[in-house]
Every structure is written in C-alpha cells, then in structure tokens.
Design a protein around this motif. Structure first.
Motif, PDB file in Angstrom:
ATOM      1  N   THR A   1       4.766   3.208  -1.166  1.00 14.41           N
ATOM      2  CA  THR A   1       5.905   3.470  -2.052  1.00 14.41           C
ATOM      3  C   THR A   1       7.117   4.010  -0.923  1.00 14.41           C
ATOM      4  O   THR A   1       6.757   5.010  -0.644  1.00 14.41           O
ATOM      5  CB  THR A   1       5.951   3.958  -3.704  1.00 14.41           C
TER       6      THR A   1
ATOM      7  N   TRP B   1      -7.721   0.304  -1.202  1.00 18.93           N
ATOM      8  CA  TRP B   1      -6.586   0.474  -1.879  1.00 18.93           C
ATOM      9  C   TRP B   1      -6.187  -0.098  -3.061  1.00 18.93           C
ATOM     10  O   TRP B   1      -6.875  -0.766  -3.900  1.00 18.93           O
ATOM     11  CB  TRP B   1      -5.389  -0.373  -0.976  1.00 18.93           C
TER      12      TRP B   1
ATOM     13  N   TRP C   1      -3.912  10.296  -3.394  1.00 21.91           N
ATOM     14  CA  TRP C   1      -2.807   9.683  -2.379  1.00 21.91           C
ATOM     15  C   TRP C   1      -2.176  10.712  -1.893  1.00 21.91           C
ATOM     16  O   TRP C   1      -2.505  12.006  -1.928  1.00 21.91           O
ATOM     17  CB  TRP C   1      -1.924   9.282  -3.602  1.00 21.91           C
TER      18      TRP C   1
ATOM     19  N   GLU D   1      -4.034   1.144  -7.107  1.00 27.42           N
ATOM     20  CA  GLU D   1      -2.603   0.874  -7.659  1.00 27.42           C
ATOM     21  C   GLU D   1      -1.438   1.960  -7.080  1.00 27.42           C
ATOM     22  O   GLU D   1      -1.891   2.884  -6.441  1.00 27.42           O
ATOM     23  CB  GLU D   1      -2.342   0.978  -9.081  1.00 27.42           C
ATOM     24  N   PRO D   2      -0.169   1.576  -7.384  1.00 22.21           N
ATOM     25  CA  PRO D   2       0.881   2.761  -6.671  1.00 22.21           C
ATOM     26  C   PRO D   2       0.867   3.827  -7.400  1.00 22.21           C
ATOM     27  O   PRO D   2       0.325   3.906  -8.878  1.00 22.21           O
ATOM     28  CB  PRO D   2       2.432   1.961  -6.978  1.00 22.21           C
TER      29      PRO D   2
ATOM     30  N   THR E   1       1.019  -1.013   0.184  1.00 19.16           N
ATOM     31  CA  THR E   1       0.008  -0.148   0.016  1.00 19.16           C
ATOM     32  C   THR E   1       0.952   1.234  -0.069  1.00 19.16           C
ATOM     33  O   THR E   1       0.333   2.315  -0.141  1.00 19.16           O
ATOM     34  CB  THR E   1      -1.023   0.114   1.224  1.00 19.16           C
TER      35      THR E   1
ATOM     36  N   ASN F   1      -0.195   4.484  -2.105  1.00 18.68           N
ATOM     37  CA  ASN F   1      -0.989   4.227  -3.394  1.00 18.68           C
ATOM     38  C   ASN F   1      -2.076   4.946  -3.452  1.00 18.68           C
ATOM     39  O   ASN F   1      -2.818   5.632  -2.355  1.00 18.68           O
ATOM     40  CB  ASN F   1      -1.478   2.636  -3.399  1.00 18.68           C
ATOM     41  N   TRP F   2      -2.686   5.028  -4.636  1.00 22.33           N
ATOM     42  CA  TRP F   2      -4.023   5.664  -4.683  1.00 22.33           C
ATOM     43  C   TRP F   2      -5.016   4.546  -3.891  1.00 22.33           C
ATOM     44  O   TRP F   2      -4.841   3.494  -3.592  1.00 22.33           O
ATOM     45  CB  TRP F   2      -4.531   5.491  -6.157  1.00 22.33           C
TER      46      TRP F   2
END
Length: 137
Positions: free
Chosen positions: A18, A120, A93, A122-123, A16, A49-50
């Motif tokens: 980066t 949650w 995000w 994608e990054p 979740t 993440n988004w």
C-alpha cells in the motif's frame, strides 16, 4: 570475489504494498547461497501487506522510522541500526510511519528447493496502520 553492478530500483507492486515502495535488489541466491537481500524504501504511510516467510526474515533499519507488526497485535518501531527478526511462518507487516519515510534491508533465504518463501496475504488497513502508532514499543 564477485563485484556486482548496482541493480535497478523497481516500484513495489500494488498487489503486495500500500503506497509507494521502492525495492533495490542487493543479492540473489547463487551457488550454495540461498540468501535474498534488498534495500526497501517506504514513503510516509506506505507498508507491505500481511505476509509470512517459510524460513523467517531479518529486517535491518537504515533510514527513517517505521513499524513491524504481528497478528497478535505486537508492534515494534524500527529505526536506523535496529534489527527485527520474524520467525518462520509468523504473519507480519512492515512499513513507514505516517509522517516519515523508512528504509530497511530485507534479508531472507529461499526455500531449499529454490521456491519463493514468501506468502502474501491481505493489505494492512488504514486502521491497523494508525493503531501501530499507538502500540509501538
């Protein structure tokens, strides 16, 4: 009155976030309260993440400088003392700028049935994060 001990800090999961993110729980739902609160610390360049929340989310900056971005391309800078509200269902995000750490309080309610209100996705890409530096209001 209830006086709680300090809860242990945990590293945010790679699924979740980066980069290196650390979460210290502050409050969890109890009794009639549905509030979840945490102190979230992002190292430079780290970000969530988004994601979206069923009942919205309040972010309150406490240290450093970072961003909150939405799918429509809007990006706001968040710094100590500033508060950002993301309404229910808004994909967004948040994270630190590339060269400065950022910490915020994350406040949200669990759903009425007690389920997790966070969805949650994608990054956030490096390109999206770099673009946030230029787009921040």
């Amino acid at each position: 009155m209830d006086h709680s001990p300090i809860k242990p800090t945990a590293k945010g999961p790679a699924r979740t976030f980066t980069g290196d993110v650390y979460v210290t729980p502050i409050a969890a739902p109890t009794g009639t309260s549905r509030l979840t609160a945490a102190l979230v610390r992002f190292t430079p360049g780290a970000r969530s993440n988004w994601h979206s929340h069923d009942v919205g989310q309040t972010l309150h900056g406490v240290d450093g400088s970072g961003f909150v971005g939405t799918r429509d391309g809007r990006v706001v800078r968040i710094e100590p003392g500033q508060t950002v509200w993301t309404p229910p269902g808004e994909e967004h995000w948040h994270g630190a700028s590339a060269d400065t750490l950022m910490a915020h309080l994350a406040l949200l309610d669990v759903n009425e049935d007690g389920s997790d209100p966070t969805h949650w996705l994608e990054p956030v890409t490096d390109e999206q994060h770099r673009a946030a530096h230029d787009a921040a209001e």
